[in-house]
Write a protein that holds these residues in place. Structure first.
Motif, PDB file in Angstrom:
ATOM      1  N   SER A  79      18.840  35.054 -62.304  1.00  0.00           N
ATOM      2  CA  SER A  79      18.710  33.609 -62.453  1.00  0.00           C
ATOM      3  C   SER A  79      19.497  33.158 -63.680  1.00  0.00           C
ATOM      4  O   SER A  79      19.754  33.941 -64.593  1.00  0.00           O
ATOM      5  CB  SER A  79      17.235  33.225 -62.620  1.00  0.00           C
ATOM      6  OG  SER A  79      16.760  33.684 -63.886  1.00  0.00           O
ATOM      7  N   LYS A  80      19.859  31.882 -63.706  1.00  0.00           N
ATOM      8  CA  LYS A  80      20.600  31.331 -64.854  1.00  0.00           C
ATOM      9  C   LYS A  80      19.781  31.467 -66.141  1.00  0.00           C
ATOM     10  O   LYS A  80      20.320  31.735 -67.208  1.00  0.00           O
ATOM     11  CB  LYS A  80      20.970  29.870 -64.618  1.00  0.00           C
ATOM     12  CG  LYS A  80      21.985  29.670 -63.517  1.00  0.00           C
ATOM     13  CD  LYS A  80      23.336  30.188 -63.937  1.00  0.00           C
ATOM     14  CE  LYS A  80      24.365  29.926 -62.859  1.00  0.00           C
ATOM     15  NZ  LYS A  80      25.613  30.607 -63.099  1.00  0.00           N
ATOM     16  N   LYS A  81      18.469  31.295 -66.048  1.00  0.00           N
ATOM     17  CA  LYS A  81      17.595  31.419 -67.226  1.00  0.00           C
ATOM     18  C   LYS A  81      17.656  32.829 -67.792  1.00  0.00           C
ATOM     19  O   LYS A  81      17.827  33.024 -69.001  1.00  0.00           O
ATOM     20  CB  LYS A  81      16.155  31.054 -66.863  1.00  0.00           C
ATOM     21  CG  LYS A  81      15.189  31.192 -68.023  1.00  0.00           C
ATOM     22  CD  LYS A  81      13.775  30.860 -67.633  1.00  0.00           C
ATOM     23  CE  LYS A  81      12.833  31.084 -68.793  1.00  0.00           C
ATOM     24  NZ  LYS A  81      11.438  30.837 -68.442  1.00  0.00           N
ATOM     25  N   ILE A  85      19.156  34.287 -71.381  1.00  0.00           N
ATOM     26  CA  ILE A  85      18.366  35.099 -72.313  1.00  0.00           C
ATOM     27  C   ILE A  85      19.075  36.418 -72.644  1.00  0.00           C
ATOM     28  O   ILE A  85      19.093  36.849 -73.795  1.00  0.00           O
ATOM     29  CB  ILE A  85      16.965  35.370 -71.724  1.00  0.00           C
ATOM     30  CG1 ILE A  85      16.154  34.074 -71.711  1.00  0.00           C
ATOM     31  CG2 ILE A  85      16.236  36.461 -72.497  1.00  0.00           C
ATOM     32  CD1 ILE A  85      14.866  34.164 -70.912  1.00  0.00           C
TER      33      ILE A  85
END
Length: 158
Positions: A79-81, A85
């Motif tokens: 995911s982009k999140k 991170i």
């Protein structure tokens, strides 16, 4: 059987070879062997991300961490999140990951920490027991599973 189904069945059955290196034990008793991002081939079939916990002693130092995300190999799998991170925050800030030295069962394990608040709070702590939450990336390539780990939360055990 299609390549996608073949990979999925290997993931579900866990009938894959683990790439051995440093190992430690999770709270649920599962023993995990860690891999190096550079050992993972360029042709990744899939990545499964689990949120895991383990107990360990925060040992004697913190320092430069290890990259656990390769933008060329892993693009589109997370995911982009999670990509932010594990990779984008360092690229944007022109920084490198930080790692802590943990001790579990008399073995030292140097693990990357991806939360700046944890780094500032625990970097100078020594010999304290901790409960650690981490992202475990199970990377599958050609029937081999590679494990990458990034700490995202630490709590002191009294």
């Amino acid at each position: 059987m299609s390549q996608v189904n073949l990979v999925q069945s290997k993931i579900e059955s866990e009938n894959v070879s683990l790439n051995p290196s440093q190992s430690f034990t999770l709270i649920n008793g599962e023993k995990i062997s860690l891999s190096n991002i550079y050992a993972i081939p360029n042709n990744i079939d899939s990545i499964q991300v689990d949120d895991v916990q383990f107990e360990a002693k925060l040992a004697d130092f913190c320092g430069k961490g290890h990259e656990i995300y390769d933008n060329k190999k892993m693009q589109g799998f997370l995911s982009k999140k999670l990509q932010f991170i594990l990779y984008d925050q360092y690229k944007q800030n022109h920084t490198e990951p930080t790692a802590f030295n943990f001790n579990q069962d008399n073995a030292n394990i140097y693990l990357t920490v991806v939360n700046d608040e944890i780094i500032s709070k625990y970097c100078r702590k020594r010999n304290i027991r901790t409960l650690n939450s981490a992202y475990l990336l199970k990377v599958y390539s050609n029937g081999v599973r590679y494990n990458l780990l990034a700490i995202h939360d630490i709590k002191t055990i009294e």
